[in-house]
Design a protein around this motif. Structure first.
Motif, PDB file in Angstrom:
ATOM      1  N   ALA A   1       0.819  -1.190   0.000  1.00 21.81           N
ATOM      2  CA  ALA A   1       0.000   0.000   0.000  1.00 21.81           C
ATOM      3  C   ALA A   1       0.866   1.259   0.000  1.00 21.81           C
ATOM      4  O   ALA A   1       0.503   2.259  -0.601  1.00 21.81           O
ATOM      5  CB  ALA A   1      -0.937  -0.016   1.194  1.00 21.81           C
ATOM      6  N   THR A   2       2.023   1.197   0.657  1.00 17.14           N
ATOM      7  CA  THR A   2       2.881   2.375   0.729  1.00 17.14           C
ATOM      8  C   THR A   2       3.505   2.678  -0.624  1.00 17.14           C
ATOM      9  O   THR A   2       3.663   3.848  -0.991  1.00 17.14           O
ATOM     10  CB  THR A   2       3.951   2.192   1.813  1.00 17.14           C
ATOM     11  N   LEU A   3       3.838   1.664  -1.406  1.00 12.53           N
ATOM     12  CA  LEU A   3       4.346   1.915  -2.761  1.00 12.53           C
ATOM     13  C   LEU A   3       3.254   2.537  -3.632  1.00 12.53           C
ATOM     14  O   LEU A   3       3.544   3.363  -4.500  1.00 12.53           O
ATOM     15  CB  LEU A   3       4.896   0.638  -3.389  1.00 12.53           C
ATOM     16  N   LYS A   4       2.024   2.168  -3.413  1.00 16.09           N
ATOM     17  CA  LYS A   4       0.909   2.799  -4.142  1.00 16.09           C
ATOM     18  C   LYS A   4       0.792   4.275  -3.756  1.00 16.09           C
ATOM     19  O   LYS A   4       0.506   5.127  -4.603  1.00 16.09           O
ATOM     20  CB  LYS A   4      -0.411   2.075  -3.855  1.00 16.09           C
ATOM     21  N   THR A   5       1.033   4.594  -2.492  1.00 15.56           N
ATOM     22  CA  THR A   5       1.026   5.988  -2.043  1.00 15.56           C
ATOM     23  C   THR A   5       2.119   6.772  -2.751  1.00 15.56           C
ATOM     24  O   THR A   5       1.897   7.901  -3.203  1.00 15.56           O
ATOM     25  CB  THR A   5       1.221   6.059  -0.510  1.00 15.56           C
ATOM     26  N   ILE A   6       3.298   6.174  -2.879  1.00 12.66           N
ATOM     27  CA  ILE A   6       4.399   6.829  -3.596  1.00 12.66           C
ATOM     28  C   ILE A   6       4.026   7.029  -5.056  1.00 12.66           C
ATOM     29  O   ILE A   6       4.272   8.095  -5.624  1.00 12.66           O
ATOM     30  CB  ILE A   6       5.704   6.028  -3.454  1.00 12.66           C
ATOM     31  N   SER A   7       3.415   6.041  -5.678  1.00 10.48           N
ATOM     32  CA  SER A   7       3.002   6.163  -7.087  1.00 10.48           C
ATOM     33  C   SER A   7       2.013   7.310  -7.275  1.00 10.48           C
ATOM     34  O   SER A   7       2.127   8.085  -8.229  1.00 10.48           O
ATOM     35  CB  SER A   7       2.374   4.858  -7.580  1.00 10.48           C
ATOM     36  N   ALA A   8       1.056   7.425  -6.366  1.00  9.60           N
ATOM     37  CA  ALA A   8       0.075   8.514  -6.452  1.00  9.60           C
ATOM     38  C   ALA A   8       0.766   9.865  -6.293  1.00  9.60           C
ATOM     39  O   ALA A   8       0.448  10.825  -7.008  1.00  9.60           O
ATOM     40  CB  ALA A   8      -1.007   8.335  -5.394  1.00  9.60           C
ATOM     41  N   ALA A   9       1.731   9.937  -5.382  1.00 10.27           N
ATOM     42  CA  ALA A   9       2.480  11.183  -5.188  1.00 10.27           C
ATOM     43  C   ALA A   9       3.276  11.527  -6.446  1.00 10.27           C
ATOM     44  O   ALA A   9       3.354  12.702  -6.837  1.00 10.27           O
ATOM     45  CB  ALA A   9       3.409  11.054  -3.982  1.00 10.27           C
ATOM     46  N   GLN A  10       3.836  10.528  -7.103  1.00  9.41           N
ATOM     47  CA  GLN A  10       4.597  10.767  -8.336  1.00  9.41           C
ATOM     48  C   GLN A  10       3.693  11.312  -9.439  1.00  9.41           C
ATOM     49  O   GLN A  10       4.098  12.205 -10.195  1.00  9.41           O
ATOM     50  CB  GLN A  10       5.284   9.481  -8.811  1.00  9.41           C
ATOM     51  N   VAL A  11       2.487  10.803  -9.553  1.00  8.36           N
ATOM     52  CA  VAL A  11       1.546  11.289 -10.564  1.00  8.36           C
ATOM     53  C   VAL A  11       1.256  12.768 -10.331  1.00  8.36           C
ATOM     54  O   VAL A  11       1.310  13.583 -11.257  1.00  8.36           O
ATOM     55  CB  VAL A  11       0.236  10.461 -10.556  1.00  8.36           C
ATOM     56  N   THR A  12       0.978  13.129  -9.097  1.00  6.56           N
ATOM     57  CA  THR A  12       0.695  14.522  -8.756  1.00  6.56           C
ATOM     58  C   THR A  12       1.911  15.400  -8.997  1.00  6.56           C
ATOM     59  O   THR A  12       1.812  16.481  -9.583  1.00  6.56           O
ATOM     60  CB  THR A  12       0.243  14.637  -7.285  1.00  6.56           C
ATOM     61  N   TYR A  13       3.079  14.935  -8.570  1.00  7.40           N
ATOM     62  CA  TYR A  13       4.316  15.711  -8.719  1.00  7.40           C
ATOM     63  C   TYR A  13       4.641  15.933 -10.197  1.00  7.40           C
ATOM     64  O   TYR A  13       4.970  17.040 -10.606  1.00  7.40           O
ATOM     65  CB  TYR A  13       5.463  14.987  -8.013  1.00  7.40           C
ATOM     66  N   SER A  14       4.549  14.886 -10.998  1.00  6.53           N
ATOM     67  CA  SER A  14       4.889  15.013 -12.418  1.00  6.53           C
ATOM     68  C   SER A  14       3.863  15.861 -13.170  1.00  6.53           C
ATOM     69  O   SER A  14       4.206  16.565 -14.115  1.00  6.53           O
ATOM     70  CB  SER A  14       5.036  13.641 -13.078  1.00  6.53           C
ATOM     71  N   ALA A  15       2.611  15.839 -12.734  1.00  6.23           N
ATOM     72  CA  ALA A  15       1.587  16.671 -13.375  1.00  6.23           C
ATOM     73  C   ALA A  15       1.877  18.157 -13.157  1.00  6.23           C
ATOM     74  O   ALA A  15       1.606  18.981 -14.029  1.00  6.23           O
ATOM     75  CB  ALA A  15       0.210  16.318 -12.831  1.00  6.23           C
TER      76      ALA A  15
END
Length: 97
Positions: A1-15
């Protein structure tokens, strides 16, 4: 679940900026809290960023904390570590089910 949190943060950051971020970048943007700098749920987390790509990794903090290592790429699929010592037999690099 924590890697999914990182993935979501990456999507927001890259956007917002067009590139993926390191752990420090994501915490600086307040997309992740500072608990990622230490041991979180028995794992240590790392992010490698290169050439418009990233790999988020989770490794057991010690042998009592976890048995396997995991990683995720921009596709947000969580996989077992490619290190055979940190993956179930025959599952290194494969997606979790």
């Amino acid at each position: 679940a924590t890697l999914k949190t990182i993935s979501a943060a990456q999507v927001t950051y890259s956007a917002a900026g067009g590139d993926y971020g390191t752990l420090a970048d994501l915490m600086g943007a307040r997309l992740l809290d500072d608990s990622f700098t230490g041991v979180k749920a028995g794992y240590r987390y790392f992010i490698e960023v290169s050439s418009g790509d990233y790999t988020a990794m989770a490794y057991p903090a010690n042998t009592n904390a976890g048995r396997y290592g995991y990683y995720s790429l921009p596709d947000a699929v969580v996989r077992y570590s490619t290190n055979t010592a940190l993956a179930p037999s025959g599952q290194a690099g494969r997606a979790l089910r």
